[in-house]
Each structure stands twice: as C-alpha cells, then as structure tokens.
Design a protein around this motif. Structure first.
Motif, PDB file in Angstrom:
ATOM      1  N   ALA A   1       0.463   3.059  -6.946  1.00 20.31           N
ATOM      2  CA  ALA A   1       0.258   1.706  -6.396  1.00 20.31           C
ATOM      3  C   ALA A   1       0.101   1.713  -4.878  1.00 20.31           C
ATOM      4  CB  ALA A   1       1.406   0.789  -6.817  1.00 20.31           C
ATOM      5  N   GLY A   2       1.012   2.383  -4.169  1.00 21.48           N
ATOM      6  CA  GLY A   2       0.955   2.401  -2.700  1.00 21.48           C
ATOM      7  C   GLY A   2      -0.350   3.009  -2.198  1.00 21.48           C
ATOM      8  N   PRO A   3      -0.687   4.231  -2.657  1.00 25.54           N
ATOM      9  CA  PRO A   3      -1.955   4.820  -2.219  1.00 25.54           C
ATOM     10  C   PRO A   3      -3.172   3.953  -2.563  1.00 25.54           C
ATOM     11  CG  PRO A   3      -0.575   6.500  -3.189  1.00 25.54           C
ATOM     12  CD  PRO A   3       0.147   5.199  -3.385  1.00 25.54           C
ATOM     13  N   LEU A   4      -3.179   3.345  -3.751  1.00 20.67           N
ATOM     14  CA  LEU A   4      -4.348   2.513  -4.113  1.00 20.67           C
ATOM     15  C   LEU A   4      -4.483   1.347  -3.130  1.00 20.67           C
ATOM     16  CD1 LEU A   4      -4.204   2.414  -8.035  1.00 20.67           C
ATOM     17  CD2 LEU A   4      -5.708   3.797  -6.589  1.00 20.67           C
ATOM     18  N   TYR A   5      -3.355   0.785  -2.695  1.00 17.23           N
ATOM     19  CA  TYR A   5      -3.448  -0.302  -1.709  1.00 17.23           C
ATOM     20  C   TYR A   5      -3.965   0.237  -0.375  1.00 17.23           C
ATOM     21  CZ  TYR A   5      -2.222  -3.710   1.820  1.00 17.23           C
ATOM     22  OH  TYR A   5      -2.288  -4.573   2.891  1.00 17.23           O
ATOM     23  N   THR A   6      -3.419   1.357   0.062  1.00 17.21           N
ATOM     24  CA  THR A   6      -3.835   1.847   1.386  1.00 17.21           C
ATOM     25  C   THR A   6      -5.305   2.262   1.368  1.00 17.21           C
ATOM     26  OG1 THR A   6      -3.113   4.118   1.026  1.00 17.21           O
ATOM     27  CG2 THR A   6      -1.495   2.631   1.944  1.00 17.21           C
ATOM     28  N   HIS A   7      -5.843   2.572   0.165  1.00 14.37           N
ATOM     29  CA  HIS A   7      -7.285   2.865   0.059  1.00 14.37           C
ATOM     30  C   HIS A   7      -8.071   1.610  -0.345  1.00 14.37           C
ATOM     31  CE1 HIS A   7      -6.295   6.997   0.640  1.00 14.37           C
ATOM     32  NE2 HIS A   7      -5.737   7.173  -0.521  1.00 14.37           N
ATOM     33  N   GLN A   8      -7.395   0.469  -0.357  1.00 13.36           N
ATOM     34  CA  GLN A   8      -8.037  -0.833  -0.639  1.00 13.36           C
ATOM     35  C   GLN A   8      -8.767  -0.850  -1.990  1.00 13.36           C
ATOM     36  OE1 GLN A   8      -7.942  -3.833   1.839  1.00 13.36           O
ATOM     37  NE2 GLN A   8      -6.094  -2.601   1.587  1.00 13.36           N
ATOM     38  N   ALA A   9      -8.063  -0.404  -3.017  1.00 13.19           N
ATOM     39  CA  ALA A   9      -8.667  -0.316  -4.356  1.00 13.19           C
ATOM     40  C   ALA A   9      -8.871  -1.689  -4.993  1.00 13.19           C
ATOM     41  CB  ALA A   9      -7.767   0.533  -5.259  1.00 13.19           C
TER      42      ALA A   9
END
Ligand SMILES: Cc1cc2nc3c(=O)[nH]c(=O)nc-3n(C[C@H](O)[C@H](O)[C@H](O)COP(=O)(O)OP(=O)(O)OC[C@H]3O[C@@H](n4cnc5c(N)ncnc54)[C@H](O)[C@@H]3O)c2cc1C
Length: 286
Positions: free
Chosen positions: A133-141
């Motif tokens: 979840a965190g990485p997907l947000y930081t990559h603006q998924a």
C-alpha cells in the motif's frame, strides 16, 4: 468448468475457472457476496480455513489474459491483478523506477509464497499492514476495476482503503490491474519495514518518494487503513532541519492511531514510525 471441492479443513465451495474477463464478471454479477475471487490464495485460503468467510463459489482469476498483463511503456507500468509477485520482480524497470515497490515486494512473505501471492490480492484484502500500500501510494498508483453493472472505473490508491479489511470494491467488482505513471528522472523512492521475524507481517511499514515537485509518504500497520501523506509543501530545501522534521512528524502523528497487539505496543509502533520516517527521508532526499 464447475466442480464441488471439499478438502480437509476447508469448507465446501464450487470453483469456477473463467478464461475471459467477461465470463468472470458475469459470475461475479450472478453470485455477488456469495462468491470470492481467488488469485494466489495466500490470504483467501487462510480466511476459508478459519471460516472467516464462507462463499459458495470461488472464482479462480489466474486464466484471465487482462489480469496477467505485465507491461512497462514509456508512460506507465501496468501490473495485472493476477501476476505473481515473483514475476513482477523479474521486470528490470521495477528496481530502477519503482524502488519502494521493488523493496517491499522483495521482502514480502517468503520465496515460495511470492510465486503465488499477487499485488491485487494484497490490496483487495485491505489489511492495515498490506506491504504494497505505501509504495503504491508513493508511486501514485491507480487501480483499474471492472464489473458488469458499472463497467470500468479507476480508483486512486489513496481512495481504495476504507477500513480494516474494507475497500472501495463492490462485491461484483474485480481488480483488473494496478497502474503507475513512469516517474520523472530525478525521483527517488524507498521502503522500510520493522517486523519480528522472516515471515511476519510488519509492525510498521514506511515508504516515501521525492522529486523536485512532490514528496509522498505512506505508512502501514499504524491505523485501521494505510496512511498516506503529501508533504510536498513542507519540503523547502534539500536539507531537512529538525524544525522541518518536527512539522512533518506533527502531520504524521495526527494521522496515525496504532494499536497494541501481539506484534507490538502502540508506543513502540509510534517510536518506530518516527525512526523509519527519519530513515526514509534521509534515503530519498539527502
Ligand atoms: C505465511 C504468510 C506470510 C505473509 N507475509 C506477508 C507480508 O510479508 N506482507 C504482506 O503484506 N502480506 C503478507 N501475507 C499476506 C498475503 O500473502 C498477501 O496479502 C498477498 O499479497 C495476497 O495475494 P494473493 O494473490 O494470495 O491473494 P488471495 O489470497 O488470492 O486473495 C486475497 C483477497 O483478495 C481478493 N481478490 C484476489 N484477487 C482479486 C481481484 N483481482 N479482484 C478483486 N478481489 C480479489 C480475494 O477474494 C481475497 O478476498 C502473508 C501471508 C502468509 C500466509
């Protein structure tokens, strides 16, 4: 194909194995809350065994071409909802452009489970500790979902999680893919997590990404849903003074509400969140 399955420890259910998206959406439309999609099964089978869910029908989505797509174009990365994590990790661009996601995937579950577990299943479970979840947000998924009743719609990842194990997905909706824009050249991202042992869920997960325009942070296991923050307005220069850090921490602290459970006390989670925030900022900005 329809057959009745009854394994020791599992409740009885019918299994459907559609070969097309249309067929799968039809089945979801017919069975609604009486069915559950199956990707890698690493969450679903645990829930079935513990009778946390008792669907009459399981829909295996691993044969659907749209859900098996894994593609990097000049503009974006598309990861089909049924692509196993081990296959995602084979794409060289993941490590180069989506470092936070790469680091999270590389440390998720164990090697055997990564051959089955998917990102689609990770977010659909909507656990507060979902590592992606965190990485997907930081990559603006953005998540593409489809249903027979509503057709296709896109859900930004920061609108996807609605509560503990609750998401924005309707019972008849299927995640088709997870899509991320190609980051600009100077973007740096990172993921870190604190856990008790090799195969345990995170006590705290933290991800961040930074470029000239934006700085995003994402945290897991510190609130009922993953916590996402756009702190771009607080990053004025490349050096983060203690004052600037305290302003960032104030924002984070106002959004997190960790619990005490078998993995950690609430206070320890808050302490670790602060440490991981400092480490992530150092990694992506300095
Ligand atoms: C030993 C062990 C270790 C683990 N370690 C970690 C860890 O380190 N980090 C972590 O975050 N998780 C971990 N997990 C949890 C789990 O492995 C992950 O959440 C995994 O990504 C789930 O993916 P899956 O494909 O197996 O999902 P499944 O079990 O197939 O499905 C999970 C849920 O998503 C739904 N679903 C699946 N696909 C779709 C779709 N396309 N559209 C709509 N709904 C769908 C299912 O119906 C189900 O409700 C672990 C689990 C185990 C058993």
């Amino acid at each position: 194909m329809t057959e009745t399955i009854s394994y020791v420890g599992l409740p009885k259910f019918e299994i459907e194995v559609p070969n097309s998206l249309e067929e799968a959406l039809n089945l979801l439309h017919i069975h609604q809350t009486n069915c559950k999609p199956l990707a890698g099964g690493t969450d679903l089978l645990v829930d079935l065994r513990h009778r946390l869910i008792q669907p009459n029908v399981i829909i295996d989505v691993k044969n659907i071409p749209e859900l098996k797509k894994l593609e990097f174009t000049p503009n974006e990365l598309t990861i089909g909802a049924a692509v196993p994590i081990s296959e995602v990790l084979t794409l060289s661009q993941i490590k180069t452009y989506y470092t936070a996601l790469y680091q999270a995937l590389n440390d998720m579950c164990d090697e055997i489970l990564r051959n089955r577990a998917t990102i689609g299943g990770n977010i659909a479970t909507a656990s507060p500790a979902a590592d992606t979840a965190g990485p997907l947000y930081t990559h603006q998924a953005v998540v593409e979902v489809q249903s027979k009743s509503k057709g296709s719609r896109l859900i930004a990842i920061d609108k996807f999680f609605k509560g503990v194990k609750k998401s924005d997905l309707a019972p008849d909706e299927l995640i088709v893919s997870i899509n991320m824009p190609k980051p600009t050249i100077n973007t740096k991202s990172a993921f870190m997590k604190m856990k008790r042992g090799a195969e345990d869920l995170a006590l705290v997960g933290a991800a961040g990404s930074h470029n000239q325009e934006h700085t995003y942070l994402g945290f897991t296991a510190v609130a009922p849903t993953p916590v996402f923050l756009d702190i771009s307005n607080l990053i004025i220069e490349k050096k983060i003074s203690e004052n600037v850090f305290q302003s960032i921490w104030k924002e984070i602290d106002s959004k997190i509400s960790p619990i005490t459970d078998v993995r950690s006390s609430r206070d320890y989670r808050i302490h670790i969140t602060e440490i991981l925030t400092r480490l992530i900022l150092k990694e992506i900005i300095l």
